[in-house]
Structures are given as structure tokens and as C-alpha cells.
Design an enzyme around this catalytic site. Structure first.
Site, PDB file in Angstrom:
ATOM      1  N   SER A 104     -17.217  33.791  39.702  1.00 18.94           N
ATOM      2  CA  SER A 104     -17.165  32.472  40.343  1.00 18.94           C
ATOM      3  C   SER A 104     -18.068  32.505  41.558  1.00 18.94           C
ATOM      4  CB  SER A 104     -15.729  32.175  40.790  1.00 18.94           C
ATOM      5  OG  SER A 104     -15.704  31.076  41.681  1.00 18.94           O
ATOM      6  N   TYR A 151      -7.509  34.492  44.642  1.00 23.32           N
ATOM      7  CA  TYR A 151      -8.437  34.107  43.565  1.00 23.32           C
ATOM      8  C   TYR A 151      -9.849  34.625  43.845  1.00 23.32           C
ATOM      9  CZ  TYR A 151     -11.441  31.197  40.653  1.00 23.32           C
ATOM     10  OH  TYR A 151     -12.397  30.772  39.768  1.00 23.32           O
TER      11      TYR A 151
HETATM   12  P1  NAD Z   1      -9.007  25.953  32.506  1.00 28.74           P
HETATM   13  O1  NAD Z   1      -7.688  25.759  33.113  1.00 28.74           O
HETATM   14  O2  NAD Z   1      -9.461  24.928  31.546  1.00 28.74           O
HETATM   15  O3  NAD Z   1      -9.085  27.370  31.785  1.00 28.74           O
HETATM   16  C1  NAD Z   1      -8.349  28.475  32.231  1.00 28.74           C
HETATM   17  C2  NAD Z   1      -7.588  29.042  31.045  1.00 28.74           C
HETATM   18  O4  NAD Z   1      -7.044  30.296  31.427  1.00 28.74           O
HETATM   19  C3  NAD Z   1      -6.400  28.217  30.585  1.00 28.74           C
HETATM   20  O5  NAD Z   1      -6.779  27.242  29.654  1.00 28.74           O
HETATM   21  C4  NAD Z   1      -5.499  29.270  29.969  1.00 28.74           C
HETATM   22  O6  NAD Z   1      -5.669  29.295  28.569  1.00 28.74           O
HETATM   23  C5  NAD Z   1      -6.001  30.576  30.537  1.00 28.74           C
HETATM   24  N1  NAD Z   1      -4.916  31.307  31.207  1.00 28.74           N
HETATM   25  C6  NAD Z   1      -4.470  31.155  32.475  1.00 28.74           C
HETATM   26  N2  NAD Z   1      -3.416  31.976  32.666  1.00 28.74           N
HETATM   27  C7  NAD Z   1      -3.203  32.644  31.496  1.00 28.74           C
HETATM   28  C8  NAD Z   1      -2.265  33.615  31.060  1.00 28.74           C
HETATM   29  N3  NAD Z   1      -1.311  34.103  31.872  1.00 28.74           N
HETATM   30  N4  NAD Z   1      -2.352  34.056  29.781  1.00 28.74           N
HETATM   31  C9  NAD Z   1      -3.298  33.565  28.934  1.00 28.74           C
HETATM   32  N5  NAD Z   1      -4.217  32.660  29.287  1.00 28.74           N
HETATM   33  C10 NAD Z   1      -4.163  32.218  30.563  1.00 28.74           C
HETATM   34  O7  NAD Z   1     -10.043  26.096  33.715  1.00 28.74           O
HETATM   35  P2  NAD Z   1     -11.585  26.564  33.790  1.00 28.74           P
HETATM   36  O8  NAD Z   1     -12.079  26.045  35.076  1.00 28.74           O
HETATM   37  O9  NAD Z   1     -12.287  26.250  32.553  1.00 28.74           O
HETATM   38  O10 NAD Z   1     -11.460  28.132  33.975  1.00 28.74           O
HETATM   39  C11 NAD Z   1     -12.157  29.064  33.174  1.00 28.74           C
HETATM   40  C12 NAD Z   1     -12.689  30.191  34.028  1.00 28.74           C
HETATM   41  O11 NAD Z   1     -13.734  29.713  34.858  1.00 28.74           O
HETATM   42  C13 NAD Z   1     -11.677  30.849  34.945  1.00 28.74           C
HETATM   43  O12 NAD Z   1     -11.833  32.247  34.947  1.00 28.74           O
HETATM   44  C14 NAD Z   1     -12.050  30.288  36.303  1.00 28.74           C
HETATM   45  O13 NAD Z   1     -11.672  31.150  37.338  1.00 28.74           O
HETATM   46  C15 NAD Z   1     -13.550  30.209  36.150  1.00 28.74           C
HETATM   47  N6  NAD Z   1     -14.214  29.333  37.116  1.00 28.74           N
HETATM   48  C16 NAD Z   1     -13.983  28.012  37.108  1.00 28.74           C
HETATM   49  C17 NAD Z   1     -14.614  27.212  38.047  1.00 28.74           C
HETATM   50  C18 NAD Z   1     -14.393  25.728  38.090  1.00 28.74           C
HETATM   51  O14 NAD Z   1     -14.850  25.090  39.029  1.00 28.74           O
HETATM   52  N7  NAD Z   1     -13.699  25.142  37.125  1.00 28.74           N
HETATM   53  C19 NAD Z   1     -15.492  27.769  38.977  1.00 28.74           C
HETATM   54  C20 NAD Z   1     -15.702  29.142  38.950  1.00 28.74           C
HETATM   55  C21 NAD Z   1     -15.054  29.915  38.012  1.00 28.74           C
END
Ligand code: NAD
Ligand code: MG
Length: 298
Positions: free
Chosen positions: A189, A202
Site C-alpha cells: 500500500s 495497518y
Molecule cells: P476489499 O474489502 O474489497 O477486499 C479485502 C478482502 O480481504 C475482502 O473482500 C475479504 O475477502 C478479504 N479478507 C479480509 N479479512 C479476511 C479474513 N480474515 N479471511 C479471509 N479473507 C479476508 O478491499 P480492497 O481495497 O480491494 O483490498 C484489497 C487489498 O488492497 C488489501 O490488501 C488492501 O490493504 C489493499 N489496499 C487497498 C487500498 C485501497 O485504497 N482500497 C489501498 C492500498 C492497499
């Protein structure tokens, strides 16, 4: 219809959203979001870049993981989807898109905090797809708290369990199955490099993912396996409305952080994962691709 190959202005390719204040329980439902994130349903076009590949994608029901699953299928890969059991409805939508692309989809819901599930997930992916050559760790947990005293020990440990330990366990379980040419892509991230003060646990997990991936890349390159990282910036996903950020800041989400002036959409993260998984990135090892709308990155 426009897709990722359409030449246009990145400032206006996707709308400058101003989401209303909204809140859901973790892990949330993407279907209930306003506005709906774009995971590529009508905006991602495949061109055969992952033909015949067999991919395991965690967090594949929603957000970035969902966009990766859809893109991989349209690029010709079979997909095993990991997600939480409470996310079946979001997973239905993604699984249907994978199947519509003519690829097989295998669904293995479970909790990544559970070591046995991490191992079983890999075993079931290998069995269903007849092998495995692409591991994509996208699942993540993010909860904001203004003060360090507000983060309880359990939540601190759970954040590390989902964001770091599960990725380690999945890679370890996958290794005996991964032939030379295989790829691992982990998700860091922008927070790994510019930690926001209200996401201490985080942000520190994401720095750990970045570091773990760099070390692993050096070790596994000797086996012909490439490890790389995608570091997303502010992207409109359900993570943001399940406690990921202060809900009061949602109307301004992404606009102030990203020099591009808007939040990213999940579909804009997918090409980075496709590139790092495809053989076209054969000389890219231990790299981090920053997909963050222009936030200065190392
Ligand atoms: P999202 O909520 O759509 O996806 C996260 C997914 O993580 C969930 O759908 C779930 O299936 C899974 N998850 C969470 N806890 C879990 C558990 N205990 N067991 C199994 N699965 C679990 O959100 P997103 O933003 O698409 O996140 C995806 C990745 O991108 C993450 O690692 C997040 O940290 C990273 N990220 C997101 C952003 C942003 O702005 N959205 C920025 C930087 C990094
Ligand atoms: Mg989800």
C-alpha cells in the site's frame, strides 16, 4: 465502449466521486456501496496475456481482488477465489464473470487467520486447477483509529494475521507446487511508505509485506519463481466503508491524497497484477509497482 487501452485523460477516465458518508460491518458487501466500484465488468478487455495460467487470488470477492480475478480470467487464466464465508454474494458476481470469460472458477471460502485454512486453500486450488503457477495475495484488513490507545491487542494481531502471516503461509504451502516461471504478487500500500497516523497497525503490516516480498524475491528467483509487489493508493472499495477510514472523510476520498485529483477504481489496479504475473515481466523481480494516482513513491 472504452476499456484500459482507450487513450484518454487519466484525470477524467473515471468520475471524481464524492461518496456519501456510509458505514458497514467488516468485511462488508460491495453490492451495498454507493457509488459501486468499477471492477472491470465493462471496462477491462483481455488479450490473452495469461493464457493457460492457474491462479489463486485471495480477497477475490470484491475490490482489487475481484478486479484481478476478472482481469486474469479475461486474459485466459483459471481462477481459484478465496474470500470470507460471509462474502458469498459478492463472490457470486465475480465467479459469474470468470465463467463468462470461458475459464474455470473454484471457490474456497474461509478465514485467513486460520493456518489450516491457508494450507487447505492451496491444496484445493491445486486439485481443482490441476496445478498452480500464480499466487496473488490481495486480502487485507484495515481499521482506522485516531489514537494508538484505541487499537486493542487483538485487532493489532488480527491485522498482522490477515495481511502478513496468511500471505507467508499461503506462499509456503504453494511452493512445492510452483514450477519455474510461476509468479507471486503481494499487495502492499502507499501506507507502507507514507503511514497515516490513524492506521498504525495497518500501515506497519504493509511495510512488512513490502520487506518480506523483497527478501522472498531474492530467495525464490533461484527457483525461477518471481515475487513482486503492487502498492495501491486510494482506491474505491468496500474496505473504505467498513472502518478503513474515518467515515466523515468519505466525501473527499482520494481527491486530496492522489495528485490525479480523484480516487482510483479497482479496475485500474488490475493491469499491474496482470503485468507482474505475465511472462512479459520476466526480468522484473522484487519490484514494487506503485499504482496510486501520483503520490510520490520510493
Ligand atoms: P476489499 O474489502 O474489497 O477486499 C479485502 C478482502 O480481504 C475482502 O473482500 C475479504 O475477502 C478479504 N479478507 C479480509 N479479512 C479476511 C479474513 N480474515 N479471511 C479471509 N479473507 C479476508 O478491499 P480492497 O481495497 O480491494 O483490498 C484489497 C487489498 O488492497 C488489501 O490488501 C488492501 O490493504 C489493499 N489496499 C487497498 C487500498 C485501497 O485504497 N482500497 C489501498 C492500498 C492497499
Ligand atoms: Mg469483500
Amino acid at each position: 465502449m472504452s476499456d484500459q487501452y482507450t487513450f484518454d485523460d487519466p484525470r477524467t477516465r473515471h468520475p471524481r466521486i464524492s461518496p456519501p458518508v456510509q458505514q458497514q460491518e467488516e468485511p462488508g458487501s460491495q453490492r451495498a456501496m454507493d457509488p459501486a466500484p468499477d471492477i472491470g465488468e465493462s471496462s477491462y478487455r483481455g488479450t490473452g496475456r495469461l493464457t493457460g495460467r492457474r491462479a489463486l487470488v485471495t480477497g477475490a470477492d470484491s475490490g482489487i481482488g475481484a478486479a484481478v480475478a476478472v482481469a486474469f480470467a479475461r486474459e485466459g487464466a483459471d481462477v481459484t477465489m478465496a474470500y470470507l464465508p460471509s462474502e458469498e454474494e459478492d463472490a457470486d458476481h465475480v465467479a459469474a464473470l470468470v465463467e463468462a470469460a470461458g475459464r474455470t472458477v473454484t471457490r474456497v471460502p474461509g478465514d485467513l487467520r486460520d493456518a489450516a485454512y491457508c494450507r487447505d486453500l492451496v491444496a484445493r486450488a491445486v486439485e481443482a486447477m490441476g496445478g498452480l503457477d500464480a499466487v496473488v495475495n490481495v486480502a487485507g484488513k484495515q481499521v482506522w483509529h485516531e489514537r494508538v490507545e484505541d487499537i486493542d491487542d487483538e485487532e493489532f494481531e488480527e491485522t498482522f494475521a490477515v495481511n502478513v502471516t496468511a500471505a507467508f503461509r499461503i506462499v509456503k504451502a504453494a511452493l512445492p507446487h510452483l514450477p519455474p516461471g510461476s509468479t507471486i504478487v503481494n499487495t502492499a500500500s502507499a501506507e507502507a511508505f507514507q503511514p497515516a497516523p490513524d492506521r498504525l497497525h495497518y500501515a506497519s503490516t504493509k511495510a512488512a509485506v513490502e520487506n518480506l516480498s523483497k527478501g522472498l524475491a531474492q530467495q525464490l528467483v533461484e527457483r525461477g519463481i518471481r515475487v513482486n509487489v503492487v502498492a495501491p493508493g486510494p482506491t474505491w472499495t468496500v474496505l473504505q466503508v467498513t472502518g478503513g477510514v474515518d467515515p466523515q472523510t468519505l466525501p473527499d476520498f482520494g481527491a486530496s491524497e492522489a495528485p490525479l485529483g480523484r480516487a482510483g477504481q479497482p479496475v485500474e489496479q488490475a493491469p499491474a497484477y496482470v503485468f507482474l504475473t505475465s511472462a512479459e515481466s520476466s526480468f522484473v523481480v522484487g519490484a514494487t509497482l506503485h499504482v496510486n494516482g501520483g503520490m510520490p513513491s520510493p
